[in-house]
Write an enzyme that holds these catalytic residues in place. Structure first.
Site, mmCIF file in Angstrom:
data_model
loop_
_atom_site.group_PDB
_atom_site.id
_atom_site.type_symbol
_atom_site.label_atom_id
_atom_site.label_comp_id
_atom_site.label_asym_id
_atom_site.label_seq_id
_atom_site.Cartn_x
_atom_site.Cartn_y
_atom_site.Cartn_z
ATOM 1 N N LYS A 111 0.997 -1.158 -0.116
ATOM 2 C CA LYS A 111 0.391 -0.184 0.176
ATOM 3 C C LYS A 111 0.594 1.454 0.294
ATOM 4 O O LYS A 111 0.334 2.110 -0.476
ATOM 5 C CB LYS A 111 -0.823 0.133 1.206
ATOM 6 C CG LYS A 111 -2.322 -0.923 0.918
ATOM 7 C CD LYS A 111 -3.187 -0.661 2.051
ATOM 8 C CE LYS A 111 -3.990 -1.919 2.184
ATOM 9 N NZ LYS A 111 -4.921 -1.690 3.297
ATOM 10 N N LYS A 192 -3.576 -10.366 -7.271
ATOM 11 C CA LYS A 192 -4.536 -10.762 -6.626
ATOM 12 C C LYS A 192 -6.081 -10.212 -7.176
ATOM 13 O O LYS A 192 -6.074 -8.912 -6.845
ATOM 14 C CB LYS A 192 -4.841 -10.481 -4.899
ATOM 15 C CG LYS A 192 -4.723 -9.470 -3.982
ATOM 16 C CD LYS A 192 -5.126 -9.873 -2.508
ATOM 17 C CE LYS A 192 -4.827 -8.636 -1.677
ATOM 18 N NZ LYS A 192 -4.563 -8.147 -0.761
ATOM 19 N N LYS A 195 -10.751 -4.967 -4.888
ATOM 20 C CA LYS A 195 -11.607 -3.435 -4.506
ATOM 21 C C LYS A 195 -10.434 -2.218 -5.399
ATOM 22 O O LYS A 195 -11.308 -1.241 -5.978
ATOM 23 C CB LYS A 195 -12.337 -3.210 -3.951
ATOM 24 C CG LYS A 195 -11.790 -3.059 -2.519
ATOM 25 C CD LYS A 195 -13.400 -2.812 -1.137
ATOM 26 C CE LYS A 195 -12.423 -3.694 -0.043
ATOM 27 N NZ LYS A 195 -13.469 -3.813 1.218
HETATM 28 P P1 AMP Z 1 -11.266 -6.300 2.813
HETATM 29 O O1 AMP Z 1 -11.927 -5.683 1.903
HETATM 30 O O2 AMP Z 1 -8.941 -5.818 2.465
HETATM 31 O O3 AMP Z 1 -10.737 -5.967 3.759
HETATM 32 O O4 AMP Z 1 -11.165 -7.853 3.417
HETATM 33 C C1 AMP Z 1 -11.414 -8.323 3.244
HETATM 34 C C2 AMP Z 1 -11.231 -9.933 3.830
HETATM 35 O O5 AMP Z 1 -11.651 -10.871 2.385
HETATM 36 C C3 AMP Z 1 -10.870 -10.776 4.243
HETATM 37 O O6 AMP Z 1 -10.866 -11.604 4.855
HETATM 38 C C4 AMP Z 1 -8.964 -10.651 3.346
HETATM 39 O O7 AMP Z 1 -8.494 -11.796 3.402
HETATM 40 C C5 AMP Z 1 -10.975 -11.245 2.041
HETATM 41 N N1 AMP Z 1 -10.045 -10.751 0.949
HETATM 42 C C6 AMP Z 1 -9.744 -9.860 -0.057
HETATM 43 N N2 AMP Z 1 -9.574 -10.006 -0.907
HETATM 44 C C7 AMP Z 1 -9.588 -11.274 -1.332
HETATM 45 C C8 AMP Z 1 -9.113 -12.138 -2.753
HETATM 46 N N3 AMP Z 1 -8.853 -10.808 -3.541
HETATM 47 N N4 AMP Z 1 -9.465 -13.546 -2.609
HETATM 48 C C9 AMP Z 1 -9.325 -13.422 -0.901
HETATM 49 N N5 AMP Z 1 -9.718 -12.810 0.035
HETATM 50 C C10 AMP Z 1 -9.925 -11.694 -0.165
#
Ligand code: AMP
Ligand code: TRP
Length: 332
Positions: A111, A192, A195
């Protein structure tokens, strides 16, 4: 009953990776665990979002969690900033974690490399995350693979605090699903799905079915014509296999055995994903028409969360030698 805790940032556009890596498993935990789930708006502040957008995204994220099966009656679902104990314990976590430990976090490095302004909060982000988890005497933290390092650091922080000040915190463990823990971008399958990176390779949970189908149809594969699960040599095809496997409760290897061509694999993956997303989209349409009800459910969740959080914070403060908080002076 074992306690489960997890959190998600309220940035816009929750995606298929969030669903397969996290939300789906969160919903599953509700039946046999005491589940606590949090929309982490303080974590979102690390990158200074627009205030109006943050407000909107926080309510939308909560409505989406409810739509994805998190039942505010069975779980505790709340917004992080509504429970002041998170920010308060975070300070104690910052005094427990090492500068060198934070500097090694790969999410921070990624980041920070992508930002013009790197806040101190972005650096200490894992300390706040540790506070989130430890406040609830959490046993299990269901997350996607990218959070593994943060949860391991949280364990180290809990152990260090317990060693310094006596037994205070439950030391939690992460739970990472076998499939779906790392959903990759459909256009750049070595990155990966995310968003924050706007891309035709991200499938949003609330996207229309036809748009989802189109994105899968255009997913990057490779110039061979062999369906085989090999994430290193064939990242695009393997990502599709992983998504279909996760959406249909099978292994990627078993799914690979059923296809000889990319076209049908893409079409079936899109269908399986749309069957998962359809009910979520429908419930979201209902819930988002009543933001006052979502806010009411969140307020009730914050009330439940506060009771546990306050007791844990007090224990941590007492053990670390902070004086008991004097009662508020009576107002004159
Ligand atoms: P975040 O959107 O970063 O707050 O992530 C929320 C949850 O989604 C966390 O448990 C992340 O590990 C999971 N996560 C985010 N991106 C991915 C992805 N590309 N594949 C699988 N899990 C994800
Ligand atoms: N850092 C997590 C992410 O980006 C979100 C999060 C905050 C979290 N607090 C948490 C996840 C506590 C699990 C437990 O996905």
């Amino acid at each position: 009953m074992a306690r489960v805790f997890s959190g998600i940032q309220p940035s816009g556009g929750m995606h298929l990776g969030n669903l397969l890596g996290a939300l789906r498993n969160w919903a599953a935990y509700q039946s046999e665990h005491e589940a606590v789930y949090c929309v982490v708006d303080l974590h979102a502040l690390t990158t200074a979002p627009d205030p109006a957008e943050l407000r909107e995204h926080t309510l939308a994220a909560a409505a989406l969690l409810m739509s994805a099966g998190i039942d505010p009656e069975r779980s505790t679902l709340f917004v992080q900033s509504s429970v002041g104990e998170h920010a308060e314990l975070a300070w104690m976590m910052e005094c427990t974690v090492g500068f060198g430990e934070l500097r090694r976090m790969t999410q921070f490095k990624d980041k920070a490399d992508r930002s013009d302004f790197v806040s101190a909060g972005l650096f200490t982000y894992p300390a706040l995350q540790a506070a989130d988890i430890l406040l609830y005497d959490t046993d299990l933290v269901p997350v996607g693979d990218d959070q593994r390092q943060h949860i391991e650091l949280c364990r180290d922080i809990a152990e260090r605090f317990n060693h310094r000040y006596g037994d205070t915190f439950t030391v939690p463990a992460h739970v990472i699903p076998e499939t779906g823990a790392r959903v990759m971008d459909l256009q750049n399958p070595t990155d990966k799905m995310s968003k924050s990176l706007e891309s035709a390779g991200t499938v949003a949970i609330l996207e229309e079915a036809a748009a989802v189908a189109r994105k899968f149809k255009r997913a990057v594969t490779d110039s061979e014509n062999e369906v085989r699960y090999d994430p290193v040599a064939k990242p695009g095809v393997s990502n599709l296999l992983g998504i279909l496997a996760s959406a249909s409760g099978r292994t990627p290897q078993a799914v690979a055995g059923e296809y000889t061509q990319y076209g049908p694999l893409k079409a079936d993956t899109a269908d399986a994903v749309n069957s998962l997303l359809d009910p979520i989209r429908n419930r979201y349409a209902e819930l988002s028409s009543d933001p006052a009800e979502v806010a009411r459910l969140l307020a009730a969740g914050a009330d439940k969360a506060r009771t546990t959080a306050a007791a844990t914070l007090k224990r941590a403060q007492t053990n670390a030698g902070l004086l008991p908080r004097p009662p508020l002076a009576p107002s004159s």
